[in-house]
Scaffold this motif. Sequence first.
Motif, PDB file in Angstrom:
ATOM      1  N   LEU A 161       1.244  -6.416  17.918  1.00 33.05           N
ATOM      2  CA  LEU A 161      -0.086  -5.817  17.992  1.00 33.05           C
ATOM      3  C   LEU A 161      -0.895  -6.255  16.774  1.00 33.05           C
ATOM      4  O   LEU A 161      -0.387  -6.229  15.644  1.00 33.05           O
ATOM      5  N   ASP A 162      -2.143  -6.654  16.987  1.00 37.04           N
ATOM      6  CA  ASP A 162      -3.019  -6.980  15.866  1.00 37.04           C
ATOM      7  C   ASP A 162      -3.527  -5.688  15.236  1.00 37.04           C
ATOM      8  O   ASP A 162      -3.923  -4.752  15.945  1.00 37.04           O
ATOM      9  N   ILE A 163      -3.509  -5.634  13.906  1.00 35.79           N
ATOM     10  CA  ILE A 163      -3.983  -4.451  13.189  1.00 35.79           C
ATOM     11  C   ILE A 163      -4.895  -4.883  12.042  1.00 35.79           C
ATOM     12  O   ILE A 163      -4.929  -6.065  11.656  1.00 35.79           O
ATOM     13  N   PRO A 167      -6.611  -2.262   2.725  1.00 36.84           N
ATOM     14  CA  PRO A 167      -7.868  -2.548   2.027  1.00 36.84           C
ATOM     15  C   PRO A 167      -7.771  -3.769   1.110  1.00 36.84           C
ATOM     16  O   PRO A 167      -6.828  -3.886   0.327  1.00 36.84           O
ATOM     17  N   GLY A 168      -8.746  -4.662   1.262  1.00 34.92           N
ATOM     18  CA  GLY A 168      -8.769  -5.861   0.442  1.00 34.92           C
ATOM     19  C   GLY A 168      -7.706  -6.880   0.813  1.00 34.92           C
ATOM     20  O   GLY A 168      -7.561  -7.906   0.141  1.00 34.92           O
ATOM     21  N   GLY A 169      -6.944  -6.597   1.883  1.00 38.68           N
ATOM     22  CA  GLY A 169      -5.862  -7.492   2.264  1.00 38.68           C
ATOM     23  C   GLY A 169      -4.717  -7.504   1.269  1.00 38.68           C
ATOM     24  O   GLY A 169      -3.934  -8.454   1.230  1.00 38.68           O
ATOM     25  N   LEU A 170      -4.611  -6.412   0.495  1.00 38.69           N
ATOM     26  CA  LEU A 170      -3.598  -6.336  -0.557  1.00 38.69           C
ATOM     27  C   LEU A 170      -2.573  -5.248  -0.226  1.00 38.69           C
ATOM     28  O   LEU A 170      -2.924  -4.146   0.188  1.00 38.69           O
ATOM     29  N   ALA A 171      -1.319  -5.562  -0.420  1.00 37.77           N
ATOM     30  CA  ALA A 171      -0.224  -4.641  -0.099  1.00 37.77           C
ATOM     31  C   ALA A 171       0.024  -3.667  -1.238  1.00 37.77           C
ATOM     32  O   ALA A 171       0.043  -4.059  -2.405  1.00 37.77           O
ATOM     33  N   LYS A 259       7.258  -3.401  11.824  1.00 37.79           N
ATOM     34  CA  LYS A 259       6.791  -4.425  10.886  1.00 37.79           C
ATOM     35  C   LYS A 259       7.154  -5.822  11.386  1.00 37.79           C
ATOM     36  O   LYS A 259       8.273  -6.057  11.849  1.00 37.79           O
ATOM     37  N   ALA A 260       6.192  -6.735  11.286  1.00 38.94           N
ATOM     38  CA  ALA A 260       6.445  -8.151  11.564  1.00 38.94           C
ATOM     39  C   ALA A 260       6.735  -8.830  10.228  1.00 38.94           C
ATOM     40  O   ALA A 260       5.836  -9.013   9.412  1.00 38.94           O
ATOM     41  N   PRO A 261       7.987  -9.214   9.976  1.00 33.66           N
ATOM     42  CA  PRO A 261       8.341  -9.709   8.649  1.00 33.66           C
ATOM     43  C   PRO A 261       7.954 -11.171   8.439  1.00 33.66           C
ATOM     44  O   PRO A 261       7.866 -11.958   9.390  1.00 33.66           O
ATOM     45  N   ALA A 309      -1.351  -8.398   8.907  1.00 31.85           N
ATOM     46  CA  ALA A 309      -2.269  -8.101  10.000  1.00 31.85           C
ATOM     47  C   ALA A 309      -1.558  -7.959  11.343  1.00 31.85           C
ATOM     48  O   ALA A 309      -2.197  -7.984  12.396  1.00 31.85           O
ATOM     49  N   ILE A 310      -0.236  -7.796  11.328  1.00 28.79           N
ATOM     50  CA  ILE A 310       0.528  -7.648  12.569  1.00 28.79           C
ATOM     51  C   ILE A 310       1.372  -6.380  12.507  1.00 28.79           C
ATOM     52  O   ILE A 310       2.045  -6.117  11.511  1.00 28.79           O
TER      53      ILE A 310
END
Length: 325
Positions: A161-163, A167-171, A259-261, A309-310
Amino acid sequence: MRGAGGATLLIASTGGHLEQLVRLHRRLQPAPKSVEWVTFDDPQSRSLLAGEVVHYVPYVAPRSYSSVVRNIPAAERILRHGRFARIVTTGSAITLSFLPIARARGVECHFIESAARADGPSLTASLVAALPGMRMYSQYPAWADEKWQYRGSVFDSYRPLDIEPPPGGLARRVVVTFGTMRTYGFRRAAEALAKTLPSVLAPGATVLWQVGVTDVSGLGLEAKTSIPASELKAAIAESDLVVAHAGVGSALTSLDLGKAPVLLVRRRAHNEMVDDHQTMIAGELDRRGLGVSAEPGELTSEHLSRALAISVEREPVGKPFLLRS
């Protein structure tokens, strides 16, 4: 057949082989009346098989045939009383101590080749297939035939699934796991992540490292050799990003928890694995959109951002895995 109507003995090496069998045994048809397990004693097996009847045997390293021989007395002891109607196994070398004895006693034996083997059987599976009366299964229709039946894959229960990334693309929370292997390190992956991972970390982010026997000296990492499965799963469930070696067990644990690793491939040429089968796992999950495949030396922040993003959805009950009569 000895043990008619009796228990099913489930046999698997720890790591990905055990992770697969734990999932697949619930899908077996005819369903087992009762089960007992044979595996190695480590935190993973203790956690996954809590409350089960388990026979622990000494560890067998990949292609350590002297260890196979040493486990034959244990196999004789476990099989002696004839209470097992069948054996189901996902490998690997642990099964070589048991299956010849079981077949000689007339026990029905089923070998499900690992989902790591996308283009043909492993050495262990090829050896086992030569035993009279073995029922053999592939998890890929592409190389299934009359001998190797296709009844489904352990990966069939998942879809991507696309998610929206964090925020900011930071983990904010990351889990890195190189699995539970006792004989091979993965220094290249540790070095690559020490260099690349900071580019996708939010300020104050936490990173949990499970590195097995990998030497991480000089990299500034607070790493653990092993983490109990329950603790690792809790951390993965709360994480934004999982990075793992491309082992089936690590991949399945991540997928189970949505989670998509990012899957880093071990290579035989670097003495990281007995062969290059991890390329098959990483490639198959990347093809299904369930993971991001990368070579350690080619890892970039783009690989990590793709995984952020997955998400993954799992069917509550997988399709039945029909055993051959």
